[in-house]
Design a protein around this motif. Structure first.
Motif, PDB file in Angstrom:
ATOM      1  N   MET A 189       0.827  -1.203   0.000  1.00  0.00           N
ATOM      2  CA  MET A 189       0.000   0.000   0.000  1.00  0.00           C
ATOM      3  C   MET A 189       0.865   1.259   0.000  1.00  0.00           C
ATOM      4  SD  MET A 189      -3.233   0.929   2.415  1.00  0.00           S
ATOM      5  CE  MET A 189      -4.323   2.285   1.990  1.00  0.00           C
ATOM      6  N   ASP A 190       1.932   1.241   0.775  1.00  0.00           N
ATOM      7  CA  ASP A 190       2.801   2.418   0.844  1.00  0.00           C
ATOM      8  C   ASP A 190       3.414   2.719  -0.522  1.00  0.00           C
ATOM      9  OD1 ASP A 190       4.447   4.414   2.478  1.00  0.00           O
ATOM     10  OD2 ASP A 190       6.022   3.205   1.562  1.00  0.00           O
ATOM     11  N   LYS A 191       3.812   1.687  -1.249  1.00  0.00           N
ATOM     12  CA  LYS A 191       4.454   1.892  -2.543  1.00  0.00           C
ATOM     13  C   LYS A 191       3.469   2.441  -3.576  1.00  0.00           C
ATOM     14  CE  LYS A 191       8.477   1.444  -4.501  1.00  0.00           C
ATOM     15  NZ  LYS A 191       9.687   2.061  -3.918  1.00  0.00           N
ATOM     16  N   VAL A 192       2.271   1.861  -3.641  1.00  0.00           N
ATOM     17  CA  VAL A 192       1.287   2.283  -4.634  1.00  0.00           C
ATOM     18  C   VAL A 192       0.774   3.692  -4.316  1.00  0.00           C
ATOM     19  CG1 VAL A 192      -0.976   1.790  -5.626  1.00  0.00           C
ATOM     20  CG2 VAL A 192       0.629  -0.074  -5.214  1.00  0.00           C
ATOM     21  N   VAL A 193       0.420   3.940  -3.075  1.00  0.00           N
ATOM     22  CA  VAL A 193      -0.116   5.252  -2.693  1.00  0.00           C
ATOM     23  C   VAL A 193       0.925   6.346  -2.920  1.00  0.00           C
ATOM     24  CG1 VAL A 193      -0.950   6.631  -0.763  1.00  0.00           C
ATOM     25  CG2 VAL A 193      -1.773   4.291  -1.058  1.00  0.00           C
ATOM     26  N   THR A 194       2.174   6.073  -2.557  1.00  0.00           N
ATOM     27  CA  THR A 194       3.226   7.070  -2.745  1.00  0.00           C
ATOM     28  C   THR A 194       3.408   7.403  -4.218  1.00  0.00           C
ATOM     29  OG1 THR A 194       4.376   6.289  -0.763  1.00  0.00           O
ATOM     30  CG2 THR A 194       5.656   7.584  -2.339  1.00  0.00           C
ATOM     31  N   HIS A 195       3.373   6.372  -5.072  1.00  0.00           N
ATOM     32  CA  HIS A 195       3.544   6.616  -6.506  1.00  0.00           C
ATOM     33  C   HIS A 195       2.414   7.481  -7.060  1.00  0.00           C
ATOM     34  CE1 HIS A 195       4.475   5.884 -10.720  1.00  0.00           C
ATOM     35  NE2 HIS A 195       3.222   5.526 -10.910  1.00  0.00           N
TER      36      HIS A 195
ATOM     37  N   ASN B 246       2.767  11.568  -8.446  1.00  0.00           N
ATOM     38  CA  ASN B 246       2.426  11.997  -9.793  1.00  0.00           C
ATOM     39  C   ASN B 246       1.406  13.125  -9.787  1.00  0.00           C
ATOM     40  OD1 ASN B 246       3.484  10.383 -12.347  1.00  0.00           O
ATOM     41  ND2 ASN B 246       3.463   8.970 -10.603  1.00  0.00           N
ATOM     42  N   TYR B 247       0.483  13.107  -8.832  1.00  0.00           N
ATOM     43  CA  TYR B 247      -0.473  14.201  -8.756  1.00  0.00           C
ATOM     44  C   TYR B 247       0.168  15.468  -8.196  1.00  0.00           C
ATOM     45  CZ  TYR B 247      -4.605  11.599 -10.170  1.00  0.00           C
ATOM     46  OH  TYR B 247      -5.526  10.891 -10.911  1.00  0.00           O
ATOM     47  N   MET B 248       1.309  15.327  -7.515  1.00  0.00           N
ATOM     48  CA  MET B 248       2.024  16.482  -6.970  1.00  0.00           C
ATOM     49  C   MET B 248       3.269  16.817  -7.784  1.00  0.00           C
ATOM     50  SD  MET B 248       1.917  15.626  -2.891  1.00  0.00           S
ATOM     51  CE  MET B 248       2.989  17.019  -2.568  1.00  0.00           C
TER      52      MET B 248
ATOM     53  N   PRO C  93       8.941   9.468 -11.930  1.00  0.00           N
ATOM     54  CA  PRO C  93       8.595   8.484 -12.966  1.00  0.00           C
ATOM     55  C   PRO C  93       7.081   8.349 -13.090  1.00  0.00           C
ATOM     56  CG  PRO C  93      10.266   7.621 -11.459  1.00  0.00           C
ATOM     57  CD  PRO C  93       9.737   8.876 -10.844  1.00  0.00           C
ATOM     58  N   LEU C  94       6.603   8.264 -14.321  1.00  0.00           N
ATOM     59  CA  LEU C  94       5.162   8.157 -14.539  1.00  0.00           C
ATOM     60  C   LEU C  94       4.657   6.743 -14.275  1.00  0.00           C
ATOM     61  CD1 LEU C  94       2.680   9.808 -15.683  1.00  0.00           C
ATOM     62  CD2 LEU C  94       3.148   8.672 -17.858  1.00  0.00           C
ATOM     63  N   ILE C  95       5.506   5.740 -14.473  1.00  0.00           N
ATOM     64  CA  ILE C  95       5.087   4.338 -14.414  1.00  0.00           C
ATOM     65  C   ILE C  95       5.615   3.679 -13.145  1.00  0.00           C
ATOM     66  CG2 ILE C  95       5.129   2.109 -15.605  1.00  0.00           C
ATOM     67  CD1 ILE C  95       5.686   3.616 -18.199  1.00  0.00           C
ATOM     68  N   LEU C  96       4.751   2.893 -12.511  1.00  0.00           N
ATOM     69  CA  LEU C  96       5.156   2.006 -11.421  1.00  0.00           C
ATOM     70  C   LEU C  96       4.983   0.575 -11.907  1.00  0.00           C
ATOM     71  CD1 LEU C  96       5.925   1.289  -8.482  1.00  0.00           C
ATOM     72  CD2 LEU C  96       3.484   1.462  -7.904  1.00  0.00           C
ATOM     73  N   GLY C  97       6.058  -0.175 -11.946  1.00  0.00           N
ATOM     74  CA  GLY C  97       6.001  -1.566 -12.379  1.00  0.00           C
ATOM     75  C   GLY C  97       6.037  -2.502 -11.183  1.00  0.00           C
ATOM     76  N   ILE C  98       4.944  -3.212 -10.952  1.00  0.00           N
ATOM     77  CA  ILE C  98       4.856  -4.160  -9.841  1.00  0.00           C
ATOM     78  C   ILE C  98       5.058  -5.564 -10.413  1.00  0.00           C
ATOM     79  CG2 ILE C  98       3.428  -5.020  -7.944  1.00  0.00           C
ATOM     80  CD1 ILE C  98       1.825  -2.415  -8.138  1.00  0.00           C
ATOM     81  N   TRP C  99       6.129  -6.226 -10.024  1.00  0.00           N
ATOM     82  CA  TRP C  99       6.429  -7.528 -10.600  1.00  0.00           C
ATOM     83  C   TRP C  99       6.781  -8.524  -9.500  1.00  0.00           C
ATOM     84  CZ3 TRP C  99      11.558  -9.706 -11.000  1.00  0.00           C
ATOM     85  CH2 TRP C  99      12.551  -8.911 -10.415  1.00  0.00           C
ATOM     86  N   GLY C 100       6.704  -9.785  -9.849  1.00  0.00           N
ATOM     87  CA  GLY C 100       6.986 -10.827  -8.875  1.00  0.00           C
ATOM     88  C   GLY C 100       6.404 -12.158  -9.334  1.00  0.00           C
ATOM     89  N   GLY C 101       6.396 -13.116  -8.452  1.00  0.00           N
ATOM     90  CA  GLY C 101       5.940 -14.470  -8.776  1.00  0.00           C
ATOM     91  C   GLY C 101       4.465 -14.508  -9.125  1.00  0.00           C
ATOM     92  N   LYS C 102       4.072 -15.605  -9.748  1.00  0.00           N
ATOM     93  CA  LYS C 102       2.682 -15.791 -10.171  1.00  0.00           C
ATOM     94  C   LYS C 102       1.764 -15.941  -8.960  1.00  0.00           C
ATOM     95  CE  LYS C 102       3.350 -20.788 -10.541  1.00  0.00           C
ATOM     96  NZ  LYS C 102       2.584 -21.107  -9.334  1.00  0.00           N
TER      97      LYS C 102
END
Length: 427
Positions: free
Chosen positions: A138-144, A148-150, A159-168
């Motif tokens: 939550m901290d990572k997504v909300v901060t991103h 961007n709005y600020m 950065p405009l894009i947040l890439g969330i990656w990891g295992g299936k």
């Protein structure tokens, strides 16, 4: 359904009337055209004759078909060219076109699918209940999103894009949607399956259109929005000898351009100084970002977040999943310890497997497999199906389902039938 079409004030082609040669057949029935006085009354200013001068007729003082913009250009032409609306969608709106053409037979708006055509954002009414959101996620997504709005207020590169990656199956998309719901965000969500088309350029244009749609949510509704693309690596990633298509290249180029110019987004319209798009944060989910084009994922364009829930996160998420079944936290810890190194979707499938026996019993109660089609699809209006009783969840039943799923996983890894099928190829 009756349709009404507006006509221009002057005919686009000359009208000629010729008498028909006489025939032995009976004459065709005569038709008469009636015009309402409210539309073409003698006292209206639609048209009048003053000696030899004839003033062109107008449909109405507020007719959108004759309206001009501030530059003296046709309003509907520019609207159709520069916006993602359709002329019929705007022209059929009550208050925009004459009531004579809009009518009241479908209410004030004669285009009944207008709202559905324009609605490409996602709502989360289906997310009912109390779910656990991992604090780090939550901290990572909300901060991103907030950064961007600020962005205009911060003296730093965002950065405009947040890439969330990891295992299936680790809940990347689901956790993100829970955060959207908590923040009151109305996002635009794309899937990797929409990033390919038989027409070159369509997926790239779709991304730009959806980005502008998210901007319109901010501007017109006063809600926060973002663009989310799920499983991005499945759509534009490079795996082995897979072919790189023109659309793959255009999608990558579009995303890179959005990152570099987030407030100037073209969908083919003529540029205007006032055509400034709101900056909209973009979120990717995927499993392996090393398959993506390297310049797209560089730090200036994309902020990367590797999501691997730890044991505490897994226990909290699974406990919240089983809480309504009366499974205690200690029982959840026991289940997690029995099946370590499993993705979060394993524990959801484990609970689903416990329903199999109850569903088989319910099928027998409605008459067996032969009656399934009649009972489920073509039953009589007042005919009621037997009530389905969900199974009572117990730690023993959940563990039994878990061992069954574990055996199937191992069987797939051990058997590898594809090798048996292909072993004689090339001999």
């Amino acid at each position: 359904m009756a349709l009404s079409f507006p006509f221009p004030s002057k005919p686009r082609f000359p009208l000629h009337f010729h008498s028909l040669p006489p025939t032995n057949k009976s004459p065709p029935p005569s038709f008469s055209l009636h015009c309402s006085k409210s539309s073409f009354s003698e006292n209206s200013d639609d048209g009048e004759k003053d000696g030899q001068t004839e003033v062109p007729r107008r449909l109405s003082k507020q007719s959108s078909w004759e309206a001009k913009d501030s530059e003296g250009k046709d309003y509907l032409y520019r609207l159709g060219k520069e916006a993602d609306n359709m002329n019929i969608a705007v022209g059929a709106r009550a208050g925009v076109i004459d009531d004579l053409f809009a009518g009241n037979f479908l209410g004030r708006d004669s285009d009944i699918v207008f709202d559905y055509r324009q609605k490409v954002t996602r709502s989360f009414q289906y997310l009912q209940g109390d779910y656990y959101i991992a604090p780090l996620f939550m901290d990572k997504v909300v901060t991103h999103i907030v950064k961007n709005y600020m962005a205009d207020l911060l003296n730093t590169k965002v950065p405009l894009i947040l890439g969330i990656w990891g295992g299936k199956g680790q809940g990347k998309s689901f956790q993100t949607e829970l955060i959207f719901q908590a923040m009151g965000i109305e996002p635009v969500i794309l899937s990797a399956g929409e990033l390919e088309s038989e027409r070159a350029g369509e997926p790239g244009k779709l991304i730009r259109e959806r980005y502008r749609t998210a901007s319109q949510v901010v501007q017109n509704q006063g809600k926060m929005s973002c663009l989310m693309i799920n499983d991005i690596d499945a759509g534009i990633g490079r795996f082995g000898n897979t072919q790189m298509t023109v659309n793959n290249q255009i999608v990558v180029g579009t995303l890179m351009n959005l990152s570099d110019n987030p407030t100037k987004v073209s969908i083919g319209q003529d540029w205007r100084d006032s055509d400034v798009t709101n900056r909209i944060p973009i979120i990717f989910t995927g499993n392996d970002f090393s398959t993506l084009y390297a310049p797209l994922i560089r730090d200036g364009r994309m902020e990367k977040f590797y999501w691997q829930p730890n044991r505490e996160d897994i226990v909290n998420i699974v406990h919240q999943m089983y809480k309504k079944d009366g499974i205690s936290r200690d029982d959840v810890i026991r289940i997690v310890d029995k099946f370590p190194n499993q993705a979060l979707d394993f524990y959801g499938a484990l609970r689903s497997r416990t329903y199999d026996q109850s569903i088989s019993k319910w099928i027998d109660e409605i008459g067996g497999v032969e009656k399934l089609g009649d009972k489920l699809l073509t039953r009589k209006k007042n005919e009621k199906l037997p009530t389905f009783t969900p199974p009572k969840q117990t730690i023993e039943a959940l563990l039994e389902s878990g061992y069954s799923l574990l055996k199937e996983q191992q069987l797939v890894m051990d058997t590898k039938l594809s090798k048996a099928y292909m072993k004689n190829i090339g001999d």
